[in-house]
Design a protein around this motif. Structure first.
Motif, PDB file in Angstrom:
ATOM      1  N   ASP A 102       0.869  -1.175   0.000  1.00  0.00           N
ATOM      2  CA  ASP A 102       0.000   0.000   0.000  1.00  0.00           C
ATOM      3  C   ASP A 102       0.906   1.225   0.000  1.00  0.00           C
ATOM      4  OD1 ASP A 102      -2.226   1.595   0.095  1.00  0.00           O
ATOM      5  OD2 ASP A 102      -2.907   0.946   2.075  1.00  0.00           O
ATOM      6  N   VAL A 103       0.321   2.403  -0.155  1.00  0.00           N
ATOM      7  CA  VAL A 103       1.056   3.657  -0.008  1.00  0.00           C
ATOM      8  C   VAL A 103       0.184   4.602   0.804  1.00  0.00           C
ATOM      9  CG1 VAL A 103       2.097   5.637  -1.148  1.00  0.00           C
ATOM     10  CG2 VAL A 103       2.280   3.369  -2.212  1.00  0.00           C
ATOM     11  N   LEU A 104       0.677   4.968   1.989  1.00  0.00           N
ATOM     12  CA  LEU A 104      -0.061   5.861   2.879  1.00  0.00           C
ATOM     13  C   LEU A 104       0.515   7.261   2.744  1.00  0.00           C
ATOM     14  CD1 LEU A 104      -0.032   3.501   5.994  1.00  0.00           C
ATOM     15  CD2 LEU A 104      -1.742   3.627   4.173  1.00  0.00           C
ATOM     16  N   ILE A 105      -0.328   8.234   2.439  1.00  0.00           N
ATOM     17  CA  ILE A 105       0.125   9.593   2.148  1.00  0.00           C
ATOM     18  C   ILE A 105      -0.072  10.489   3.363  1.00  0.00           C
ATOM     19  CG2 ILE A 105      -0.180  11.602   0.654  1.00  0.00           C
ATOM     20  CD1 ILE A 105      -1.283   9.674  -1.480  1.00  0.00           C
ATOM     21  N   ALA A 106       1.004  11.148   3.769  1.00  0.00           N
ATOM     22  CA  ALA A 106       0.945  12.145   4.851  1.00  0.00           C
ATOM     23  C   ALA A 106       1.168  13.508   4.211  1.00  0.00           C
ATOM     24  CB  ALA A 106       2.013  11.857   5.894  1.00  0.00           C
ATOM     25  N   ASP A 107       0.086  14.168   3.854  1.00  0.00           N
ATOM     26  CA  ASP A 107       0.183  15.419   3.108  1.00  0.00           C
ATOM     27  C   ASP A 107      -0.181  16.642   3.942  1.00  0.00           C
ATOM     28  OD1 ASP A 107      -2.446  14.778   3.346  1.00  0.00           O
ATOM     29  OD2 ASP A 107      -2.949  14.997   1.221  1.00  0.00           O
ATOM     30  N   THR A 108      -0.285  16.464   5.258  1.00  0.00           N
ATOM     31  CA  THR A 108      -0.495  17.604   6.145  1.00  0.00           C
ATOM     32  C   THR A 108       0.618  17.617   7.185  1.00  0.00           C
ATOM     33  OG1 THR A 108      -1.828  16.406   7.784  1.00  0.00           O
ATOM     34  CG2 THR A 108      -2.994  17.362   5.878  1.00  0.00           C
ATOM     35  N   GLU A 109       0.839  18.789   7.768  1.00  0.00           N
ATOM     36  CA  GLU A 109       1.895  18.922   8.784  1.00  0.00           C
ATOM     37  C   GLU A 109       1.634  17.995   9.955  1.00  0.00           C
ATOM     38  OE1 GLU A 109       5.332  20.002  10.491  1.00  0.00           O
ATOM     39  OE2 GLU A 109       4.655  20.673   8.510  1.00  0.00           O
ATOM     40  N   GLU A 110       0.374  17.853  10.354  1.00  0.00           N
ATOM     41  CA  GLU A 110       0.018  17.010  11.493  1.00  0.00           C
ATOM     42  C   GLU A 110       0.346  15.539  11.218  1.00  0.00           C
ATOM     43  OE1 GLU A 110      -3.864  15.974  14.312  1.00  0.00           O
ATOM     44  OE2 GLU A 110      -4.104  17.221  12.528  1.00  0.00           O
ATOM     45  N   ARG A 111      -0.011  15.048  10.030  1.00  0.00           N
ATOM     46  CA  ARG A 111       0.266  13.644   9.697  1.00  0.00           C
ATOM     47  C   ARG A 111       1.770  13.379   9.597  1.00  0.00           C
ATOM     48  NH1 ARG A 111      -4.282  13.297   4.897  1.00  0.00           N
ATOM     49  NH2 ARG A 111      -6.118  13.176   6.247  1.00  0.00           N
ATOM     50  N   ARG A 112       2.483  14.310   8.960  1.00  0.00           N
ATOM     51  CA  ARG A 112       3.940  14.147   8.854  1.00  0.00           C
ATOM     52  C   ARG A 112       4.584  14.157  10.232  1.00  0.00           C
ATOM     53  NH1 ARG A 112       3.358  17.855   4.720  1.00  0.00           N
ATOM     54  NH2 ARG A 112       4.299  19.507   5.989  1.00  0.00           N
ATOM     55  N   GLU A 113       4.068  15.012  11.112  1.00  0.00           N
ATOM     56  CA  GLU A 113       4.629  15.136  12.455  1.00  0.00           C
ATOM     57  C   GLU A 113       4.540  13.820  13.215  1.00  0.00           C
ATOM     58  OE1 GLU A 113       6.372  17.006  15.787  1.00  0.00           O
ATOM     59  OE2 GLU A 113       6.234  17.654  13.701  1.00  0.00           O
ATOM     60  N   VAL A 114       3.413  13.122  13.095  1.00  0.00           N
ATOM     61  CA  VAL A 114       3.240  11.840  13.786  1.00  0.00           C
ATOM     62  C   VAL A 114       4.294  10.837  13.321  1.00  0.00           C
ATOM     63  CG1 VAL A 114       1.722   9.841  14.053  1.00  0.00           C
ATOM     64  CG2 VAL A 114       0.773  12.149  14.207  1.00  0.00           C
ATOM     65  N   ILE A 115       4.472  10.746  12.017  1.00  0.00           N
ATOM     66  CA  ILE A 115       5.407   9.768  11.463  1.00  0.00           C
ATOM     67  C   ILE A 115       6.849  10.121  11.801  1.00  0.00           C
ATOM     68  CG2 ILE A 115       6.326   8.788   9.326  1.00  0.00           C
ATOM     69  CD1 ILE A 115       3.522   9.127   8.117  1.00  0.00           C
ATOM     70  N   TRP A 116       7.225  11.378  11.587  1.00  0.00           N
ATOM     71  CA  TRP A 116       8.620  11.754  11.764  1.00  0.00           C
ATOM     72  C   TRP A 116       9.001  11.893  13.228  1.00  0.00           C
ATOM     73  CZ3 TRP A 116      12.194  11.048   8.313  1.00  0.00           C
ATOM     74  CH2 TRP A 116      11.830  10.968   6.979  1.00  0.00           C
ATOM     75  N   THR A 117       8.033  12.138  14.098  1.00  0.00           N
ATOM     76  CA  THR A 117       8.334  12.118  15.533  1.00  0.00           C
ATOM     77  C   THR A 117       8.730  10.715  15.957  1.00  0.00           C
ATOM     78  OG1 THR A 117       6.856  13.960  16.039  1.00  0.00           O
ATOM     79  CG2 THR A 117       7.404  12.480  17.852  1.00  0.00           C
ATOM     80  N   ALA A 118       7.997   9.735  15.453  1.00  0.00           N
ATOM     81  CA  ALA A 118       8.336   8.338  15.752  1.00  0.00           C
ATOM     82  C   ALA A 118       9.705   7.990  15.173  1.00  0.00           C
ATOM     83  CB  ALA A 118       7.269   7.407  15.192  1.00  0.00           C
ATOM     84  N   ARG A 119       9.942   8.403  13.925  1.00  0.00           N
ATOM     85  CA  ARG A 119      11.249   8.118  13.308  1.00  0.00           C
ATOM     86  C   ARG A 119      12.369   8.771  14.111  1.00  0.00           C
ATOM     87  NH1 ARG A 119      15.674   7.922  12.553  1.00  0.00           N
ATOM     88  NH2 ARG A 119      16.915   7.747  10.655  1.00  0.00           N
ATOM     89  N   GLY A 120      12.159   9.975  14.569  1.00  0.00           N
ATOM     90  CA  GLY A 120      13.179  10.674  15.343  1.00  0.00           C
ATOM     91  C   GLY A 120      13.437  10.056  16.697  1.00  0.00           C
ATOM     92  N   ALA A 121      12.498   9.255  17.187  1.00  0.00           N
ATOM     93  CA  ALA A 121      12.626   8.651  18.519  1.00  0.00           C
ATOM     94  C   ALA A 121      13.224   7.249  18.481  1.00  0.00           C
ATOM     95  CB  ALA A 121      11.253   8.590  19.190  1.00  0.00           C
TER      96      ALA A 121
END
Length: 465
Positions: free
Chosen positions: A311-330
């Motif tokens: 699948d491909v899940l699209i994070a096209d808002t700041e809020e959605r990107r923040e959730v993903i990249w916060t996890a990646r940063g942790a």
């Protein structure tokens, strides 16, 4: 090498240079300054000084050079290889107080800063001007001086490159206190050896950086991230060379497995958008218009599906990107919290060899009987492989860690890789660098060190010593 021990006269001299508020003796120095982020090696300095200017750094270095006192430059201490640990004690040169942004030259799109400026503050400062500093190491609280000392890379290196690509000039203080300006704002330079580029990545062993001129680029107006699940890591990594061929290259291509996502969820106490698949790629794309970005991420999504994505899940808002990249940063802190102690191998290999090396770590985990977790930059072949102690005794831990590292670095070399992609060599990885590069290359590096620092006082026992 025999170094002078700090005495009362030395402390008095340093006080005369920096003032009482900026000189701390042994009992006044926090334990934090005896180690870096991983704390694999701990040594207290005899004295810590916090200079406020190039003139003070120069005076400190001249004093130390004349008396053969070791000096270890340090920023925020976020390193992972002991590079900022004063293993010969002496003077710890804490540059965090030299934290001024000196000039933004919009005509040349260059920013002049002192070494103690935090990476996150650079991003914030240039954003209102429609500009961006593209280098993107994971630890945003690191200083720019620390980034320069390790030639830090990060998640946007696929498209934008690493720290060296954005450093146009450096003001440095040599071991004897001499102040030099290496290169500057010129768009290009073919005037002799690039001493600036020798200093970048030298981990404070050749000179102390006191000022940096950074190249900026126009900030992209739109950004989108894609979270792409795959049935296994091999399939995910196999898609990377195809993604790199896209006309609109992703700015980042990260890989991760379910195990590290679960660790991040537990550490943060927040749910990740998807954890149903065994492996994932995380892509970011940017552009200057909606139509440009829509075309870019549509092409990337189509290529992922062609390469076996579930699948491909699209994070096209700041809020959605923040959730993903916060996890990646942790991820790093999450792995660290899951065990009693750990050490890291940040090898870099050609990107078509990433899957093979990750598969090797799985076999190594079974062979050595030790837990190993990894994630990293699939787009540039830089893996962060963590060997975890858990309940092992000190003797078992050292034995298994050394066995794992020896095999990891040997396999990376067979695949055409290098010991470090972005975290440097410091104190912890010196023997692995020597094994990887060979004696002739190490002799050349030692020769360069000797020319810059004939008394070997700048960050001794690091990299090639």
């Amino acid at each position: 090498m025999s170094y002078k021990k700090i005495d009362a006269a030395d402390v008095a001299a340093l006080l005369s240079i920096c003032g009482r508020e900026h000189v701390k003796t042994r009992d006044e120095i926090s334990e934090d300054y005896s180690h870096d982020e991983l704390a694999g090696v701990r040594v207290f300095p005899e004295v810590m000084v916090e200079p406020l200017s190039t003139a003070q750094v120069s005076a400190i270095m001249k004093y130390a050079f004349d008396r053969c006192i070791p000096v270890t430059p340090r920023g925020q201490g976020t390193g992972l290889v002991g590079g900022a640990v004063p293993v010969q004690a002496g003077i710890l040169l804490n540059l965090c107080q030299m934290n001024r942004i000196l000039e933004l030259d919009e005509a040349t799109m260059m920013l002049t800063v002192e070494p103690g400026v935090l990476l996150m503050d650079i991003y914030k400062y240039v954003e209102p001007f429609g500009l961006s500093y593209p280098a993107d190491p994971g630890e945003k609280s690191a200083t720019i001086g620390g980034n320069i000392s390790t030639n830090a890379g990060g998640m946007r290196a696929v498209k934008y490159g690493v720290t060296r690509d954005y450093v146009k000039g450096l003001e440095v203080v040599l071991a004897d206190g001499t102040v030099l300006m290496l290169s500057g704002k010129n768009a290009k330079n073919s005037s002799g050896y690039s001493l600036k580029d020798l200093v970048i990545g030298s981990e404070g062993t050749l000179a102390v950086v006191t000022k940096a001129i950074l190249r900026l680029v126009p900030a992209p107006s739109r950004v989108v991230s894609l979270l792409v699940p795959f049935q296994d890591l091999n399939t995910a990594i196999s898609a990377v060379p195809q993604l790199a061929k896209l006309k609109a290259m992703p700015t980042s291509i990260e890989f991760m497995e379910r195990e590290v996502i679960l660790a991040a969820e537990e550490y943060l106490g927040k749910k990740f958008p998807d954890k149903s698949a065994p492996a994932y790629l995380l892509l970011t794309l940017d552009g200057s218009s909606k139509s440009e970005l829509d075309s870019a991420y549509s092409a990337a999504a189509e290529r992922c599906l062609e390469c076996g994505a579930l699948d491909v899940l699209i994070a096209d808002t700041e809020e959605r990107r923040e959730v993903i990249w916060t996890a990646r940063g942790a991820f790093l802190e999450a792995i660290k919290a899951s065990t009693t102690e750990m050490d890291e191998c940040d090898v870099v290999v050609p990107r078509n060899a990433v899957a093979e090396l990750v598969e090797f770590t799985r076999q190594l985990q079974r062979d050595v009987d030790i837990r190993i977790m990894s994630f990293g930059h699939a787009g540039d072949g830089n893996l962060h492989i963590y060997v975890l102690r858990d309940a092992l005794s000190e003797e078992e831990w050292r034995e298994k860690l050394n066995a794992a590292f020896e095999r990891l670095y040997a396999r990376a070399k067979e695949l055409g890789g290098q010991v470090s992609g972005e975290h440097g060599i410091g104190f912890a990885k010196r023997s692995f660098l020597a094994d990887s590069l060979g004696e002739k290359t190490m002799d050349l590096m030692r020769g360069i060190k000797q020319v810059f620092d004939p008394r070997n006082i700048l960050n001794p026992n690091k990299i090639c010593q």
